[in-house]
Every structure is written in C-alpha cells, then in structure tokens.
Design a protein around this motif. Sequence first.
Motif, PDB file in Angstrom:
ATOM      1  N   ILE A 134      30.417   9.884 130.474  1.00  0.00           N
ATOM      2  CA  ILE A 134      30.810   8.517 130.119  1.00  0.00           C
ATOM      3  C   ILE A 134      30.451   8.232 128.671  1.00  0.00           C
ATOM      4  O   ILE A 134      31.259   7.685 127.904  1.00  0.00           O
ATOM      5  N   ASP A 135      29.241   8.595 128.264  1.00  0.00           N
ATOM      6  CA  ASP A 135      28.795   8.306 126.909  1.00  0.00           C
ATOM      7  C   ASP A 135      29.693   8.981 125.870  1.00  0.00           C
ATOM      8  O   ASP A 135      30.098   8.347 124.879  1.00  0.00           O
ATOM      9  N   GLY A 136      30.026  10.246 126.071  1.00  0.00           N
ATOM     10  CA  GLY A 136      30.885  10.933 125.121  1.00  0.00           C
ATOM     11  C   GLY A 136      32.249  10.270 124.987  1.00  0.00           C
ATOM     12  O   GLY A 136      32.765  10.087 123.877  1.00  0.00           O
ATOM     13  N   GLY A 137      32.819   9.888 126.117  1.00  0.00           N
ATOM     14  CA  GLY A 137      34.114   9.217 126.086  1.00  0.00           C
ATOM     15  C   GLY A 137      34.046   7.837 125.473  1.00  0.00           C
ATOM     16  O   GLY A 137      34.919   7.447 124.669  1.00  0.00           O
ATOM     17  N   PHE A 138      33.009   7.077 125.818  1.00  0.00           N
ATOM     18  CA  PHE A 138      32.863   5.727 125.273  1.00  0.00           C
ATOM     19  C   PHE A 138      32.631   5.757 123.762  1.00  0.00           C
ATOM     20  O   PHE A 138      33.133   4.896 123.039  1.00  0.00           O
ATOM     21  N   GLN A 139      31.876   6.738 123.286  1.00  0.00           N
ATOM     22  CA  GLN A 139      31.654   6.810 121.846  1.00  0.00           C
ATOM     23  C   GLN A 139      32.963   7.069 121.101  1.00  0.00           C
ATOM     24  O   GLN A 139      33.203   6.495 120.028  1.00  0.00           O
ATOM     25  N   ALA A 140      33.805   7.927 121.656  1.00  0.00           N
ATOM     26  CA  ALA A 140      35.114   8.167 121.038  1.00  0.00           C
ATOM     27  C   ALA A 140      35.962   6.905 121.046  1.00  0.00           C
ATOM     28  O   ALA A 140      36.629   6.567 120.060  1.00  0.00           O
ATOM     29  N   LEU A 141      35.941   6.186 122.155  1.00  0.00           N
ATOM     30  CA  LEU A 141      36.712   4.946 122.251  1.00  0.00           C
ATOM     31  C   LEU A 141      36.222   3.912 121.240  1.00  0.00           C
ATOM     32  O   LEU A 141      37.019   3.169 120.664  1.00  0.00           O
ATOM     33  N   GLU A 142      34.910   3.855 121.035  1.00  0.00           N
ATOM     34  CA  GLU A 142      34.366   2.916 120.050  1.00  0.00           C
ATOM     35  C   GLU A 142      34.988   3.145 118.678  1.00  0.00           C
ATOM     36  O   GLU A 142      35.343   2.195 117.979  1.00  0.00           O
ATOM     37  N   VAL A 143      35.120   4.395 118.281  1.00  0.00           N
ATOM     38  CA  VAL A 143      35.719   4.708 116.984  1.00  0.00           C
ATOM     39  C   VAL A 143      37.191   4.317 116.963  1.00  0.00           C
ATOM     40  O   VAL A 143      37.693   3.715 116.000  1.00  0.00           O
ATOM     41  N   GLN A 144      37.899   4.626 118.038  1.00  0.00           N
ATOM     42  CA  GLN A 144      39.344   4.335 118.098  1.00  0.00           C
ATOM     43  C   GLN A 144      39.629   2.838 118.137  1.00  0.00           C
ATOM     44  O   GLN A 144      40.709   2.401 117.742  1.00  0.00           O
ATOM     45  N   LEU A 145      38.669   2.051 118.614  1.00  0.00           N
ATOM     46  CA  LEU A 145      38.897   0.616 118.755  1.00  0.00           C
ATOM     47  C   LEU A 145      38.460  -0.187 117.537  1.00  0.00           C
ATOM     48  O   LEU A 145      38.533  -1.411 117.545  1.00  0.00           O
ATOM     49  N   LYS A 146      38.036   0.465 116.479  1.00  0.00           N
ATOM     50  CA  LYS A 146      37.624  -0.235 115.262  1.00  0.00           C
ATOM     51  C   LYS A 146      38.806  -0.719 114.443  1.00  0.00           C
ATOM     52  O   LYS A 146      38.629  -1.321 113.391  1.00  0.00           O
ATOM     53  N   GLN A 147      40.013  -0.459 114.926  1.00  0.00           N
ATOM     54  CA  GLN A 147      41.205  -0.711 114.111  1.00  0.00           C
ATOM     55  C   GLN A 147      41.509  -2.190 113.914  1.00  0.00           C
ATOM     56  O   GLN A 147      42.205  -2.553 112.983  1.00  0.00           O
TER      57      GLN A 147
END
Length: 211
Positions: A134-147
């Motif tokens: 979960i943490d690995g996926g959520f961290q990636a999503l955090e970056v993608q959602l900075k837009q």
Amino acid sequence: MELHGYFRSSASYRVRIALNLKGLHYDYHPVNLLKSEQREPAYRSLNPQGLVPAVIEAGHVFTQSLAILEWLEEQHPEPALLPRDPLTRAHVRALSYNIACDIQPLQNLRVLKYLQSELAASEEQKIDWIRHWIDGGFQALEVQLKQGPAPFAGGDTPGMFECCLMPQIYNAERFGMDMERYPHLARIAGNCATLPAFERARPENQPDSTL
C-alpha cells in the motif's frame, strides 16, 4: 440490476460507489468470502473465477470491477466517471489501475491466505506485507496527484479513481496506516467523505456486515 458482492471486498466496494454516483438502483446479493461461498457451484456459474463482484442486468453477467465501471460509463454516461478530455481521462485511468491492478491484488484475501497457509507467514509478517505494498503505491499516487488543486483526480466531480481510492484507504486504515503521510490522497478522500454516494457504499453500511 443485481450486485453480487461482499461488504469488505474492495472490488465490490468500488462498484457500489459507482452505482451510487450514477443513481442506479440494484438488488444486493451477499457472497460470504470467509465461508467460501464464492467457490460454490451456484456462484461459479455466474463468475467462473470465483471472485466478487458480479453484476447482472437483463440476463447478462459482468465481472471484474473496472470492466464493470467502464460498462456502467458506456450504458449510463451521466454523471460521468471519466473526464471528457482524453489526456485527463488517460491520467485518471492510470491512477485507477495503480490501485486496482498493482496495490489491491497483493492484499487480496486469497493471497493473504496463501501467505499464511503455504508460506507460513506470521500475522505480523502478513500485516507488514500489506503495508509495504500500500505504501509503495500510495507514494507513487502522491507524486501523480501533485498536478493540480482540483477537489478530485479528474476535476470537480468524483469518478473512477475515487471509486478505487476509498476502498483502498479503508483497507489502509484497517491495517493501521496513517493517511497523514499522503496529504493529496487524504484531501481527495475528505472531499469524497462528504458525499452520500460514498457514505452509503461503506462496508459497515451493507446488510451483510453484521452476518
């Protein structure tokens, strides 16, 4: 329309949210995963994979939660689960697949049972496994959602990504993860939590949650 699912299944939860967002009525048929009802012949006649959910309408059976969401979008286009703009639409799909294809399957009940029964993982090791993915996926999503600062991933209204996100956050919190570490996801989740469609879909509000 019929929805065959389990109250705590992430995939079933996604479909409940989508049906609620689109204002579609459905009859709910619980399939108890802990009692292995998904493996019984009656259910496998609907879904040979022995997985939930399954949606039935007009004699047709639909399986795989994201395929169901796409079908709902095509059959009942308003309100939309995907943005009109092709680039934003692709972005929302990618975010959704991150959860539905890369995060959630690794904490699926059958995977966790295999870890414990076949690989002799302890309860602590099982929980570490869940949190790791979960943490690995959520961290990636955090970056993608900075837009952008929009309230939801696709703009001003919730859609496919939020249908995937809220069940995954439910699981994260169930296993003791702190959502403050993921501020963009937490912000979107807070916006979702104010909407009745999400509240009605929560696991504890399903009829089989007390069975």
